[in-house]
Write an enzyme that holds these catalytic residues in place. Sequence first.
Site, PDB file in Angstrom:
ATOM      1  N   GLY A   1       0.795  -1.232   0.000  1.00 35.57           N
ATOM      2  CA  GLY A   1       0.000   0.000   0.000  1.00 35.57           C
ATOM      3  C   GLY A   1       0.818   1.268   0.000  1.00 35.57           C
ATOM      4  O   GLY A   1       0.345   2.319   0.441  1.00 35.57           O
ATOM      5  N   SER A   2       2.045   1.219  -0.524  1.00 33.65           N
ATOM      6  CA  SER A   2       2.834   2.460  -0.537  1.00 33.65           C
ATOM      7  C   SER A   2       2.219   3.494  -1.487  1.00 33.65           C
ATOM      8  O   SER A   2       2.311   4.696  -1.248  1.00 33.65           O
ATOM      9  CB  SER A   2       4.301   2.191  -0.870  1.00 33.65           C
ATOM     10  OG  SER A   2       4.445   1.665  -2.166  1.00 33.65           O
ATOM     11  N   ASN A   3       1.560   3.052  -2.540  1.00 32.98           N
ATOM     12  CA  ASN A   3       0.854   4.000  -3.413  1.00 32.98           C
ATOM     13  C   ASN A   3      -0.361   4.604  -2.712  1.00 32.98           C
ATOM     14  O   ASN A   3      -0.663   5.783  -2.884  1.00 32.98           O
ATOM     15  CB  ASN A   3       0.410   3.310  -4.710  1.00 32.98           C
ATOM     16  CG  ASN A   3       1.501   3.342  -5.761  1.00 32.98           C
ATOM     17  OD1 ASN A   3       1.747   4.365  -6.389  1.00 32.98           O
ATOM     18  ND2 ASN A   3       2.168   2.206  -5.938  1.00 32.98           N
TER      19      ASN A   3
ATOM     20  N   MET B   1      -4.133  -7.156  -6.895  1.00 39.11           N
ATOM     21  CA  MET B   1      -3.611  -8.232  -7.743  1.00 39.11           C
ATOM     22  C   MET B   1      -4.670  -9.256  -8.141  1.00 39.11           C
ATOM     23  O   MET B   1      -4.406 -10.461  -8.116  1.00 39.11           O
ATOM     24  CB  MET B   1      -2.435  -8.917  -7.033  1.00 39.11           C
ATOM     25  CG  MET B   1      -1.256  -7.992  -6.802  1.00 39.11           C
ATOM     26  SD  MET B   1      -0.697  -7.189  -8.330  1.00 39.11           S
ATOM     27  CE  MET B   1       0.850  -6.497  -7.820  1.00 39.11           C
TER      28      MET B   1
ATOM     29  N   LEU C   1      -7.891 -10.181 -11.078  1.00 41.53           N
ATOM     30  CA  LEU C   1      -8.607  -9.827 -12.294  1.00 41.53           C
ATOM     31  C   LEU C   1     -10.000  -9.354 -11.899  1.00 41.53           C
ATOM     32  O   LEU C   1     -10.530  -9.762 -10.869  1.00 41.53           O
ATOM     33  CB  LEU C   1      -8.718 -11.053 -13.215  1.00 41.53           C
ATOM     34  CG  LEU C   1      -7.386 -11.595 -13.740  1.00 41.53           C
ATOM     35  CD1 LEU C   1      -7.609 -12.896 -14.510  1.00 41.53           C
ATOM     36  CD2 LEU C   1      -6.699 -10.551 -14.616  1.00 41.53           C
ATOM     37  N   VAL C   2     -10.568  -8.494 -12.725  1.00 43.33           N
ATOM     38  CA  VAL C   2     -11.920  -8.018 -12.420  1.00 43.33           C
ATOM     39  C   VAL C   2     -12.889  -8.477 -13.509  1.00 43.33           C
ATOM     40  O   VAL C   2     -12.490  -8.772 -14.635  1.00 43.33           O
ATOM     41  CB  VAL C   2     -11.964  -6.478 -12.269  1.00 43.33           C
ATOM     42  CG1 VAL C   2     -11.174  -6.037 -11.063  1.00 43.33           C
ATOM     43  CG2 VAL C   2     -11.492  -5.775 -13.530  1.00 43.33           C
TER      44      VAL C   2
ATOM     45  N   ASN D   1      -6.037   2.164 -12.794  1.00 43.73           N
ATOM     46  CA  ASN D   1      -5.048   1.232 -12.239  1.00 43.73           C
ATOM     47  C   ASN D   1      -3.648   1.780 -12.499  1.00 43.73           C
ATOM     48  O   ASN D   1      -3.406   2.417 -13.522  1.00 43.73           O
ATOM     49  CB  ASN D   1      -5.193  -0.125 -12.951  1.00 43.73           C
ATOM     50  CG  ASN D   1      -4.162  -1.149 -12.479  1.00 43.73           C
ATOM     51  OD1 ASN D   1      -3.980  -1.358 -11.284  1.00 43.73           O
ATOM     52  ND2 ASN D   1      -3.478  -1.793 -13.421  1.00 43.73           N
TER      53      ASN D   1
ATOM     54  N   HIS E   1       0.199   0.573 -13.135  1.00 43.33           N
ATOM     55  CA  HIS E   1       0.954  -0.620 -13.521  1.00 43.33           C
ATOM     56  C   HIS E   1       2.424  -0.211 -13.685  1.00 43.33           C
ATOM     57  O   HIS E   1       2.707   0.845 -14.247  1.00 43.33           O
ATOM     58  CB  HIS E   1       0.396  -1.172 -14.841  1.00 43.33           C
ATOM     59  CG  HIS E   1       1.101  -2.409 -15.298  1.00 43.33           C
ATOM     60  ND1 HIS E   1       0.927  -3.624 -14.665  1.00 43.33           N
ATOM     61  CD2 HIS E   1       2.012  -2.621 -16.297  1.00 43.33           C
ATOM     62  CE1 HIS E   1       1.699  -4.530 -15.257  1.00 43.33           C
ATOM     63  NE2 HIS E   1       2.354  -3.949 -16.244  1.00 43.33           N
TER      64      HIS E   1
HETATM   65  C1  GAR Z   1       2.862  -1.040  -7.550  1.00 45.46           C
HETATM   66  O1  GAR Z   1       4.181  -0.842  -7.933  1.00 45.46           O
HETATM   67  C2  GAR Z   1       1.990  -1.278  -8.771  1.00 45.46           C
HETATM   68  O2  GAR Z   1       2.507  -0.694  -9.921  1.00 45.46           O
HETATM   69  C3  GAR Z   1       1.993  -2.779  -8.889  1.00 45.46           C
HETATM   70  O3  GAR Z   1       1.988  -3.232  -7.560  1.00 45.46           O
HETATM   71  C4  GAR Z   1       2.718  -2.334  -6.759  1.00 45.46           C
HETATM   72  C5  GAR Z   1       1.983  -2.153  -5.458  1.00 45.46           C
HETATM   73  O4  GAR Z   1       2.786  -1.545  -4.512  1.00 45.46           O
HETATM   74  N1  GAR Z   1       0.838  -3.215  -9.601  1.00 45.46           N
HETATM   75  C6  GAR Z   1       0.840  -4.201 -10.488  1.00 45.46           C
HETATM   76  O5  GAR Z   1       1.830  -4.868 -10.742  1.00 45.46           O
HETATM   77  C7  GAR Z   1      -0.496  -4.457 -11.168  1.00 45.46           C
HETATM   78  N2  GAR Z   1      -0.333  -5.215 -12.369  1.00 45.46           N
HETATM   79  P1  GAR Z   1       2.147  -0.879  -3.227  1.00 45.46           P
HETATM   80  O6  GAR Z   1       1.199  -1.914  -2.595  1.00 45.46           O
HETATM   81  O7  GAR Z   1       3.296  -0.599  -2.317  1.00 45.46           O
HETATM   82  O8  GAR Z   1       1.409   0.364  -3.641  1.00 45.46           O
END
Ligand code: GAR
Length: 210
Positions: A21-23, A99, A101-102, A116, A118
Amino acid sequence: MSQASEGAAPLKIAVFASGSGSNFQALAERINVGSVNAKIDLVVCDKPSAYVLERAKAFKIDTYVFSPKQYASREDYEREIVEELQARGIGLIVMAGYMRLVTNVLVEPYYGRMINVHPALLPAFPGMDGVGQAIAYGAKVAGPTVHFVDGGTDTGPIIAQRALEVREDDTKETLGARIQHAEYELLPEVVGWIADGRVSLDGRKVTIKH
Ligand code: GAR
């Protein structure tokens, strides 16, 4: 925040996440300092032990946790999620490390209002491990994409991308860290554009009003 959005009600967001969840954190911080006219109303998570839930607690944001295994199908748990989102009046779904599919159960009511992030320059390297795929392929540029979600795997209309140089000594870890830092800038920026009503979608073409 743009002048246009001053005084406008903040956009109500649900963040979907499966891991650290850093994003989510980067977006929540931007919102807290007032640079994005939005409110994260809910964190939806498919993993009861995910660290994003600790982060949500620290921001006093409600969480909706479910265990996919307890449902017969994806559609079944998505129906319950959609009910919760509609009851809360969620205007935008932000998938940040979600992570799964929807299905159409989620896509139909939220198409054009679900994005999303990516970690690759789509349409290259969709799916799992976008950073590892780019390194293994020998790509010279890499970076994050923010796109609308359709029913495919990372196939929806592209809203924004950031190109970073891949260095000769880059590993999945070093490149992945730079891409994540770019995500922390790009995702809140896009959410801000959407909150300010500046993003329009016509077929695959996304236009940002400047
Ligand atoms: C992010 O880097 C995002 O781009 C990737 O998961 C990470 C989640 O990090 N998403 C995918 O690969 C989706 N295909 P976070 O939980 O620290 O935000």
